[in-house]
Write a protein that holds these residues in place. Structure first.
Motif, short mmCIF file in Angstrom:
data_model
loop_
_atom_site.label_atom_id
_atom_site.label_comp_id
_atom_site.label_asym_id
_atom_site.label_seq_id
_atom_site.Cartn_x
_atom_site.Cartn_y
_atom_site.Cartn_z
N ARG A 1 -13.32 -1.52 -63.93
CA ARG A 1 -14.21 -2.46 -63.24
C ARG A 1 -13.43 -3.38 -62.31
O ARG A 1 -12.22 -3.55 -62.46
CB ARG A 1 -15.01 -3.32 -64.24
CG ARG A 1 -14.16 -4.22 -65.15
CD ARG A 1 -14.25 -5.70 -64.79
NE ARG A 1 -13.30 -6.51 -65.53
CZ ARG A 1 -12.06 -6.75 -65.11
NH1 ARG A 1 -11.61 -6.23 -63.99
NH2 ARG A 1 -11.25 -7.50 -65.83
N GLY B 1 -15.99 -15.23 -61.46
CA GLY B 1 -16.35 -15.56 -62.85
C GLY B 1 -15.25 -15.05 -63.78
O GLY B 1 -15.43 -14.12 -64.54
N GLU B 2 -14.07 -15.70 -63.66
CA GLU B 2 -12.92 -15.24 -64.45
C GLU B 2 -12.68 -16.17 -65.63
O GLU B 2 -12.77 -17.40 -65.48
CB GLU B 2 -11.69 -15.21 -63.52
CG GLU B 2 -10.82 -14.01 -63.68
CD GLU B 2 -11.49 -12.70 -63.37
OE1 GLU B 2 -12.00 -12.07 -64.32
OE2 GLU B 2 -11.50 -12.28 -62.20
N HIS B 3 -12.40 -15.60 -66.77
CA HIS B 3 -12.18 -16.36 -68.02
C HIS B 3 -13.41 -17.18 -68.40
O HIS B 3 -13.30 -18.23 -69.02
CB HIS B 3 -10.94 -17.26 -67.91
CG HIS B 3 -9.65 -16.47 -67.95
ND1 HIS B 3 -9.04 -16.12 -69.13
CD2 HIS B 3 -8.92 -15.93 -66.96
CE1 HIS B 3 -7.94 -15.41 -68.85
NE2 HIS B 3 -7.86 -15.28 -67.55
N ASP C 1 -16.18 -15.34 -69.60
CA ASP C 1 -16.98 -14.51 -70.53
C ASP C 1 -16.88 -14.99 -71.98
O ASP C 1 -17.87 -15.10 -72.68
CB ASP C 1 -16.69 -13.00 -70.38
CG ASP C 1 -15.26 -12.59 -70.62
OD1 ASP C 1 -14.37 -13.45 -70.78
OD2 ASP C 1 -15.01 -11.35 -70.68
N TYR C 2 -15.65 -15.35 -72.42
CA TYR C 2 -15.52 -15.81 -73.81
C TYR C 2 -15.95 -17.26 -73.98
O TYR C 2 -15.82 -17.84 -75.05
CB TYR C 2 -14.10 -15.56 -74.35
CG TYR C 2 -12.99 -16.11 -73.49
CD1 TYR C 2 -12.63 -17.45 -73.54
CD2 TYR C 2 -12.30 -15.28 -72.62
CE1 TYR C 2 -11.61 -17.96 -72.75
CE2 TYR C 2 -11.28 -15.78 -71.81
CZ TYR C 2 -10.94 -17.11 -71.88
OH TYR C 2 -9.93 -17.61 -71.10
N CYS D 1 -10.55 -10.66 -76.34
CA CYS D 1 -11.23 -10.61 -75.04
C CYS D 1 -12.70 -10.97 -75.15
O CYS D 1 -13.29 -10.94 -76.23
CB CYS D 1 -11.08 -9.21 -74.45
SG CYS D 1 -11.86 -7.95 -75.47
N GLY D 2 -13.29 -11.29 -74.00
CA GLY D 2 -14.75 -11.47 -73.93
C GLY D 2 -15.43 -10.11 -73.80
O GLY D 2 -14.82 -9.08 -74.10
N MET E 1 -17.02 -9.00 -70.84
CA MET E 1 -17.25 -8.57 -69.45
C MET E 1 -16.78 -7.14 -69.16
O MET E 1 -17.51 -6.35 -68.56
CB MET E 1 -16.52 -9.52 -68.49
CG MET E 1 -16.45 -8.97 -67.08
SD MET E 1 -15.78 -10.09 -65.91
CE MET E 1 -14.06 -10.15 -66.32
N ASP E 2 -15.57 -6.81 -69.57
CA ASP E 2 -14.99 -5.51 -69.18
C ASP E 2 -15.79 -4.36 -69.77
O ASP E 2 -16.13 -3.39 -69.09
CB ASP E 2 -13.54 -5.41 -69.65
CG ASP E 2 -12.68 -6.53 -69.14
OD1 ASP E 2 -13.14 -7.28 -68.26
OD2 ASP E 2 -11.54 -6.68 -69.64
N LEU F 1 -1.98 -8.47 -71.84
CA LEU F 1 -2.83 -9.55 -72.35
C LEU F 1 -2.57 -9.86 -73.81
O LEU F 1 -2.92 -10.93 -74.29
CB LEU F 1 -4.30 -9.20 -72.15
CG LEU F 1 -4.81 -9.19 -70.71
CD1 LEU F 1 -6.28 -8.85 -70.68
CD2 LEU F 1 -4.59 -10.53 -70.04
N TYR G 1 -3.25 -15.17 -73.18
CA TYR G 1 -4.71 -14.98 -73.08
C TYR G 1 -5.41 -15.62 -74.27
O TYR G 1 -6.35 -16.40 -74.11
CB TYR G 1 -5.04 -13.48 -73.00
CG TYR G 1 -6.52 -13.23 -72.83
CD1 TYR G 1 -7.09 -13.12 -71.57
CD2 TYR G 1 -7.36 -13.11 -73.94
CE1 TYR G 1 -8.46 -12.91 -71.41
CE2 TYR G 1 -8.71 -12.90 -73.80
CZ TYR G 1 -9.26 -12.78 -72.54
OH TYR G 1 -10.62 -12.57 -72.38
N GLY H 1 -9.24 -10.59 -63.01
CA GLY H 1 -8.96 -10.18 -64.39
C GLY H 1 -8.24 -11.28 -65.16
O GLY H 1 -8.30 -12.46 -64.80
N GLY H 2 -7.52 -10.88 -66.19
CA GLY H 2 -6.88 -11.84 -67.09
C GLY H 2 -5.79 -12.66 -66.43
O GLY H 2 -5.55 -13.81 -66.80
#
Ligand code: GLA
Length: 386
Positions: free
Chosen positions: A29, A34-36, A38-39, A169-170, A172-173, A218, A223, A332-333
């Motif tokens: 993806r 909208g980074e970081h 999702d969690y 991780c959240g 999103m991915d 990560l 992270y 991304g991360g």
């Protein structure tokens, strides 16, 4: 989907296991903005792409499972009755994590044979791990009739990453890889885990990814550390997540937290706003606004959230110097991987050449440039398609 990759995996599978496999393609993806978030139960704007993992899989009918990672030329034998995370297991842990998680849900996963290959550059922030997890959960669900919905499958993939790869991780991915739609990005609410598709067609502009080739890992504590900071601050505010916090909220507790934590929380609050502004700008066809939001996002990631690196910052600065690039940010991360850039179509080649040259001069090695197509999510590839 990538036909060449699918053919390669199918051919290799037939050579090794003689039977006809089930074939799954699962994409990587990009994330527009909208980074970081999702969690933090916030918003993100990802899209599945035409690079991914092709997996051929069938039941094994013995006490041994065999998995073959074609890119690495590695084979791993195991028994699904005895599953635990391996030290430095790499790809094996994503696969084993999926099996373990399915078993925790009470699902019977028999032994299987699998061959997979991919064309997502690793450590580039393009979610090769989510694509791998999703390909296995999707394949196993079909093969053993486990009856999971796509929503249930992405939670399995996410838990596999938490428990077997050690990255908290959240969603999103895994979501983007599973639910992606052709030519569209998904405005994703990470609390409800529902999305709204947006057709992405910026006429004169297109997306360019530039990979610093700095490999992020990560699982390195950074992270998870960011996630802990966010949870600490939302905990102090008695909120479920930073998604529910405002700047006024964190200002009230400013003297009780470190400046670093304050800045990070502020970044998350601002980034969530930016995602909403971004979706409005798409609706209004305001391409300049989109570009500015990308630059603002990077500024926050670099100076407040502190997940960028000098190579990423360098690429964003070069983008800013070029009037044919409307916006750019790390994707991304972080700590390496790619920038995502909104570039004028007819200046794509010249910018590619120019930025590659400058990168080489500065760091004495090459960056890589990709263009991607927004594509469908994880799917079974029917025989007649290939
Ligand atoms: C990684 C994680 C995602 C997300 C991004 C940052 O890709 O896997 O869940 O947190 O970083 O936005």
């Amino acid at each position: 989907m990538n036909k060449k990759l699918v053919k390669k995996v199918k051919r290799s599978f037939k050579e090794q296991f003689i039977t006809k496999p089930l074939v799954v393609f699962s994409p990587g993806r990009i994330n527009l903005i909208g980074e970081h978030t999702d969690y933090n139960d916030g918003f993100a704007f990802p899209a599945a792409i035409n690079k991914g993992i092709a997996l051929s899989i069938s039941k094994s009918y013995t006490k041994i499972s065999t998995a073959c990672a074609l890119n690495k030329n590695e084979i791993y034998n195991f028994n699904t009755e005895i599953i635990k995370p391996l030290k430095d297991g790499g790809w094996r842990n994503y696969m084993l994590g999926v099996v373990a998680q399915l078993q925790l849900l009470g699902k019977q996963v028999g032994n299987f044979n699998a061959v997979f290959a991919g064309n997502i550059p690793g450590g580039a922030g393009m979610s090769s791990s989510a694509a791998l997890e999703n390909s296995f959960v999707f394949g196993l669900n079909e093969l053993f009739n486990l009856g999971l919905t796509k929503h249930e499958m992405i939670l399995v993939s996410q838990k596999a990453e938490h428990n077997f790869a050690g990255v908290k991780c959240g969603i999103m991915d895994q979501y983007a890889s599973m639910f992606g739609l052709k030519k569209s990005a998904l405005l994703l609410d990470c609390r409800t885990i529902e999305s709204q598709p947006y057709k992405i067609d910026f006429k004169d502009y297109k997306w360019m990814l530039i990979n610093t080739n700095v490999k992020h890992d990560l699982s390195e504590s950074e992270y998870n550390d960011r996630r802990q900071v966010c949870e600490r601050v939302s905990g102090l505010l008695h909120l479920n997540a930073l998604r529910d916090a405002s700047k006024e909220d964190i200002d009230r507790i400013k003297s009780n937290i470190s400046d670093g934590d304050y800045q990070k929380a502020l970044y998350v609050i601002n980034e969530n706003h930016r995602v909403k502004q971004f979706s409005e700008a798409i609706k209004n066809g305001d391409i300049e606004a989109l570009g500015n939001l990308l630059y603002q996002s990077h500024e926050g990631l670099s100076t407040k959230y502190k997940v960028s690196c000098k190579e990423l910052d360098f690429l964003v600065d070069r983008a800013k110097e070029n009037p044919n690039v409307l916006g750019s940010r790390m994707m991304g991360g972080g700590f390496g991987g790619c920038t995502i850039n909104l570039v004028k179509k007819d200046a794509f080649k010249t910018f590619k050449k120019e930025v590659s040259k400058k990168f080489k001069a500065a760091f004495e090695y090459d960056c890589s440039v990709y263009s991607v197509k927004l594509s469908r999510g994880t799917q079974i590839i029917k025989n007649k398609k290939i």
